[in-house]
Design a protein around this motif. Structure first.
Motif, short mmCIF file in Angstrom:
data_model
loop_
_atom_site.label_atom_id
_atom_site.label_comp_id
_atom_site.label_asym_id
_atom_site.label_seq_id
_atom_site.Cartn_x
_atom_site.Cartn_y
_atom_site.Cartn_z
N LYS A 138 0.83 -1.21 0.00
CA LYS A 138 0.00 0.00 0.00
C LYS A 138 0.87 1.26 0.00
N TYR A 139 2.00 1.21 0.73
CA TYR A 139 2.90 2.37 0.81
C TYR A 139 3.47 2.71 -0.57
N VAL A 195 -1.45 8.05 7.48
CA VAL A 195 -0.33 8.50 8.30
C VAL A 195 -0.07 7.48 9.42
N ALA A 196 -1.11 6.93 9.99
CA ALA A 196 -0.96 5.94 11.06
C ALA A 196 -0.27 4.68 10.54
N GLU A 197 -0.62 4.25 9.33
CA GLU A 197 0.01 3.05 8.75
C GLU A 197 1.49 3.32 8.45
N GLU A 198 1.81 4.51 8.01
CA GLU A 198 3.20 4.85 7.76
C GLU A 198 3.98 4.89 9.07
#
Length: 145
Positions: free
Chosen positions: A13-14, A21-24
């Motif tokens: 996904k990145y 932002v939370a996943e990053e």
């Protein structure tokens, strides 16, 4: 193992630019720890660079007055100078232009007249050959008698 699978999905996904932002932040914390899966080890320098770059700050003073003082009087002086030069040299240049146009027109008319003259001379030389044949025939007739 499940955490590694979750990280792989987040990496996909990145790279597709679809993460939040939370996943990053989850990816940054995962790659900041000591135990990272060996097949994901190649991404560790990238995320550690992003963490370090986030902490950097610009320390120089930014000048706030960037406007230049521009003297508009000189622009008006230059505009007046150009105007006067145009008035002074303009009629002379225009007259030269008109003279060139007249000379070009005279050249074209002379060229057409000379072409017509050449065509008529060509017709005249054809008639002279007939005249020479007629003269040769008449001289044979008169000399035979």
């Amino acid at each position: 193992m499940e955490l590694d699978k979750n990280v792989e999905n987040l990496l996909e996904k990145y790279f597709e630019a679809a993460t939040t932002v939370a996943e990053e932040e989850t990816l940054r914390t995962y790659f900041a720890q000591e135990s990272v899966a060996t097949h994901l080890e190649q991404y560790r320098p990238m995320f550690s660079y992003f963490s370090k770059a986030k902490e950097e700050q610009y320390t120089k003073q930014v000048p706030l007055n960037t406007r230049r003082n521009f003297n508009y009087k000189w622009i008006s002086v230059a505009a007046v100078a150009v105007l006067f030069l145009g008035i002074y040299f303009g009629p002379e240049k225009y007259q030269d232009y008109q003279d060139r146009k007249k000379a070009e027109l005279a050249y074209q008319q002379t060229k057409e007249a000379l072409n017509l003259l050449a065509v008529n001379f060509g017709k005249g030389t054809e008639k002279i050959t007939y005249l020479k044949e007629f003269e040769a025939t008449t001289s044979k007739i008169y000399n035979d008698n």
